[in-house]
Design an enzyme around this catalytic site. Structure first.
Site: not given
Ligand code: ARG
Length: 463
Positions: A284, A24, A278, A326, A291, A323, A111, A318, A156-157, A286
């Site tokens: 373009k 790890s 682009s 993380k 995003e 492990q 531990n 444990y 709304t919507h 962007n």
């Protein structure tokens, strides 16, 4: 015997596959500073309680301080063969001070050590995220004050509903982020207990002082149950949950930025600082950062799910499964930090096209509710009937292709003869939004007050 720290009863070396799945250090090396902090507190306690001699404690402390320096300056050499951060630090300590290093692990286990390190890390990270979120609130509230009177369509919507102001819209996010910060604060308060001293799972027969280590590490108190201390990861789950909700909020704003910066909306524009081009279409512009905030929300939510699934059904205490807590956590909290910075950056960067917004606010019969309210207030119609009358008037206006404020009075009177010239006093978008003075409403006067309230509060927090 093998060369492993734990290799006393082992005769032959471990398989390469075991090493590969078990190691790890590539990711938990990030806990280096916390691991050294935990060990410094532990050795101070061992000396204080007489479990170690002062002399040994001084030499261990000196060695740990050297290691802290090496980690800080990046010269510490992490070894895969030593599995994890705890054994890397311990092995280096032995290189520096010799066999006395072996006394540091008295009355301690990896531990409780990893539980302590990770709590320290999560607590530090919550503090950093809170400062970033406060900065984002500041950016939003400042912009909201500037745009308190900028009329825009409220949706709304995603259909034009009623006019609001851009400032009001931004303050909605300030409120959300306020609650997000509250969730992180709650998680922080609950995780503020020190597991160190729970040892492997059952506590220890050494006369340790857990209040001492807890206080040294800035925890409110030691944890109460040794089994719980080493098996609990709900402090992480709670933090990841707060992160997922925060990211979800940010993704909504990100989506709105994507929408608003299209030529079709063009409510706001981002400068070149926050725009990409682009490779094939020269025209373009962007909004990649927006995003990506929207997109990264996927992995932030995923990290919460992944750890919930790891912990589900895991017996006490444990298990090595843990492990797996993380990488997802690091990724989630790093990603969130980036997303907050990106949203704050775009908020400060964006320029607002007030004319475009104002025009859009007038489209789509957004003041129909104002007409219905006028019928209730002035003619005493029940709201449901007023709704119906208004609907018929909207249909006529739509047929003529004009806004409500441009429809001749006579046309309205064909539907409801008692409508008078006075009705035009409520049909403009500015008038509509200015009338929304109810508590929490969109009126510019409200927005100004609320923006100033937030700015005062944020200022107070900083002092
Ligand atoms: N690297 C381990 C983890 O992150 C540390 C604890 C290992 N404990 C053990 N008994 N093997 O979970």
């Amino acid at each position: 015997m093998t060369s492993k720290i734990w290799g006393g009863r082992f005769q032959s070396a471990t398989d390469a596959i075991l090493e590969a799945i078990n190691v790890s250090i590539e990711f938990d090396k990030r806990l280096g500073p916390q691991d050294v902090r935990g060990s410094l507190a532990h050795v101070a306690m061992l000396a204080e309680t007489g479990i170690l001699t002062r002399e040994d404690a001084v030499s261990i402390t000196r060695g740990l301080e050297q290691i802290r320096g090496e980690i800080e300056e990046g010269s510490f050499v992490f070894s895969r063969a030593l599995e994890d951060i705890h054994m890397n630090v311990e092995a280096r300590l032995a290189e520096i001070i010799g066999p006395v290093a072996g006394r540091l692990h008295t009355a301690r286990s990896r531990n409780d050590q990893v539980a302590t390190d990770f709590r320290l890390f999560v607590r530090d990270t919550i503090d950093d995220l809170d400062a970033q979120l406060a900065d984002l609130q500041q950016a939003l509230a400042e912009k909201a004050l500037e745009e308190a009177g900028s009329v825009m369509p409220g949706f709304t919507h995603l259909q034009s509903a009623q006019p609001v102001t851009f400032g009001h819209h931004l303050l909605a996010y300030v409120e959300m982020i306020g609650r997000d910060r509250g969730r992180f604060r709650d998680a922080r308060a609950r995780l503020d207990e020190c597991p160190l001293g729970a040892a492997a799972l059952a506590g220890t027969s050494f006369p340790i002082d857990r209040d001492f280590t807890a206080a040294r590490l800035g925890f409110a108190r030691p944890t109460a149950n040794s089994l719980d201390s080493v098996s609990d990861r709900d402090f992480v789950l709670e933090t990841l949950s707060a992160a997922a909700i925060t990211a979800t909020h940010l993704s909504r704003f990100a989506e709105e930025i994507v929408l608003w910066t299209t030529p079709q909306f063009a409510f706001v524009a981002l400068s070149d600082k926050f725009t990409t081009g682009s490779s094939i279409m020269p025209q373009k512009r962007n909004p990649d950062a927006a995003e990506l905030v929207r997109g990264k929300t996927g992995r932030i939510i995923g990290a919460l799910q992944a750890l919930l699934i790891v912990m589900k059904g895991l017996p006490l205490a444990y298990s090595k499964d843990m492990q797996e807590d993380k990488e997802g956590t690091f990724d989630s909290l790093d990603s969130l930090s980036l997303c907050i910075a990106a949203i704050a950056g775009m908020t400060r960067d964006m320029s607002v096209d007030r004319v475009k917004m104002r025009k859009a606010a007038g489209a789509g019969y957004a003041t129909a509710t104002d007409l219905a309210d006028w019928l209730v207030r002035t003619l005493g119609l029940p709201f449901r009937e007023a709704h119906h009358v208004t609907g018929r008037i909207v249909a006529i206006a739509a047929e003529r292709g004009v806004g409500l404020e441009k429809l001749p009075l006579a046309e309205m009177q064909n539907v409801e003869p008692r409508i008078s010239q006075d009705v035009f006093s409520v049909l403009g978008v500015e008038k509509s939004v200015r009338s929304r003075t109810s508590h929490g409403g969109a009126a510019p006067s409200n927005v100004r007050k609320q923006a100033k309230r937030w700015l005062r509060q944020l200022e107070k927090e900083r002092n």
